[in-house]
Every structure is written in C-alpha cells, then in structure tokens.
Design an enzyme around this catalytic site. Structure first.
Site, PDB file in Angstrom:
ATOM      1  N   LYS A  15      -0.324   2.420  -0.569  1.00  0.00           N
ATOM      2  CA  LYS A  15      -1.155   3.586  -0.259  1.00  0.00           C
ATOM      3  C   LYS A  15      -0.776   4.804  -1.097  1.00  0.00           C
ATOM      4  O   LYS A  15      -1.646   5.607  -1.413  1.00  0.00           O
ATOM      5  CB  LYS A  15      -1.168   3.891   1.236  1.00  0.00           C
ATOM      6  N   ARG A  90       2.535  10.229  11.149  1.00  0.00           N
ATOM      7  CA  ARG A  90       3.157   8.911  11.228  1.00  0.00           C
ATOM      8  C   ARG A  90       3.369   8.467  12.671  1.00  0.00           C
ATOM      9  O   ARG A  90       3.903   7.394  12.905  1.00  0.00           O
ATOM     10  CB  ARG A  90       4.511   8.975  10.527  1.00  0.00           C
TER      11      ARG A  90
END
Ligand code: ADP
Length: 198
Positions: A15, A90
């Site tokens: 990513k 996250r």
C-alpha cells in the site's frame, strides 16, 4: 478540496508503493505515518525516541502521539487540497479521533489492498534482506500481522458502518497491474464537488 482517501491493508500489501503513486497522480500529499515516524526516529526527536523501540517490536505507537502528529501534518497548507492517508488510522480509536478532528468528510473512500498472509510474510522477509528495515525480521513481521488482524482489520467493518465505502483491490500482481485496479476502483467513485465555480 481534492480527494481525501485512505489506504488500508496489512503490512507487506504494497500500500505504501501504491499510495505514493496514486498521490502523485492525483496531486495530493501522501501522508504515511510509518514514514513520518521513521523520520522522527532518524532525526532523534522526542517522538522518535518514544517510538523507536515500539516500532522495532512491531507494536503500535500510542494513539495520542500518532494522532497529534497527524493533526499537525493535516494542518499544513498542502493538505487543504486533499490527501492520501497511509498507515493511519490503524485502529478504531484513531479513526474516531480523525473523524472528531476533521468532521464527517475527513475520508471519502477507503481502498483496501488485499494480499494473503503467506505472500505477505515472504514479501516482508524479502524486503528485510533488501532494505534492512529494523522491523522486518520474522518475529516482528508475525507481530505486525497479528496487530493488523486484531487492531486494524476491524476498520474494514467500521467504515461502512459510518457510511464510508470500502473498496477492496487485489494486491497480488505487478505494481502497475495493481495500480490499474486502483484507478478502476476510483473511477467508480463520484468526483468531488468543485470548490471554485467554473
Ligand atoms: P507496515 O504497514 O509495513 O507495517 P508502516 O510503515 O505503516 O509499516 O509502519 C511501521 C510501524 O510504525 C508500525 O509497525 C508501527 O509501530 C508504527 N506506526 C505507523 N503508523 C502508526 C499508527 N497510525 N499508529 C501507531 N503506530 C503506527
């Protein structure tokens, strides 16, 4: 206001690479908390000193530190025309902090880069040999994957529950192939409203 996108995916999914390419193509800043934290460690700032051991162990740096770092970065002028978040939020607490700081429109769409775990481990071990990142040894890699599963993957359900679409993209294949899939995924998304009248 340009695109406000979030890249989600396990460590090793690629990513970071894809986010950098897409940010360049869209002309928005690529905000990678991993890169920002590694820079803080290299520069030996107070934040870097706190984060170093935590990162080497594959654990998450405390939310308050990361949220403050991101808020400061988002306040810079270049982020006013959009951004591509990579590695943040996250966990659900960070996602809620972001939504509180920037309001409901903070993220338009989430791109989830998917790669199976076996492939992730082999990629990360390969990268360890190449780049020498201190958190790329096998034990830390297992820990980072565990942290992703427990802390980060719940965001895949959290965002749709708050009305934000999550689009999954297959992360297996050549870099350009994966990028093309991302472009297709984005093409299905309505363009942001112009901020200046034509
Ligand atoms: P990867 O996705 O390959 O694990 P990153 O570069 O995104 O790598 O992050 C590396 C490390 O930096 C993480 O393992 C974690 O310790 C720390 N980190 C990065 N972003 C965050 C975040 N949003 N919250 C807490 N810790 C973070």
């Amino acid at each position: 206001m340009g695109r406000r996108l979030l890249f989600l995916g396990p460590p090793g999914a690629g990513k970071g690479t894809q986010a950098a390419m897409l940010a360049r193509a869209l002309g928005v800043p690529h905000l990678s908390t991993g890169d920002m934290l590694r820079r803080a460690v290299t520069e030996g700032t107070a934040l870097g000193l706190r984060a170093e051991g935590i990162m080497a162990a594959g654990d998450l740096v405390p939310d308050d530190l990361v949220v403050a770092m991101v808020e400061e970065r988002l306040a810079e002028p270049d982020a006013s025309c959009g951004y591509l978040l990579d590695g943040f939020p996250r966990n659900v607490a960070q996602a809620e902090a972001l939504a509180t700081a920037l309001g409901d429109g903070a993220i338009e769409m989430v791109l989830l880069v998917e790669v199976d775990e076996e492939e992730l481990v082999s990629r990360l071990l390969g990268r360890a040999a190449e780049l020498g990142r201190t958190d790329d040894n096998e034990e830390t890699i297992r820990r980072r994957l565990e942290v992703y599963r427990a802390e980060t993957s719940p965001l895949v359900a959290h965002y749709p529950a708050t009305g934000i679409e999550v689009v999954a993209v297959d992360g297996i294949g050549a870099i350009d192939e994966v990028f093309a899939r991302i472009v297709v995924a984005l093409a299905g998304m309505p363009a942001p409203l112009p901020t200046v009248p034509p």
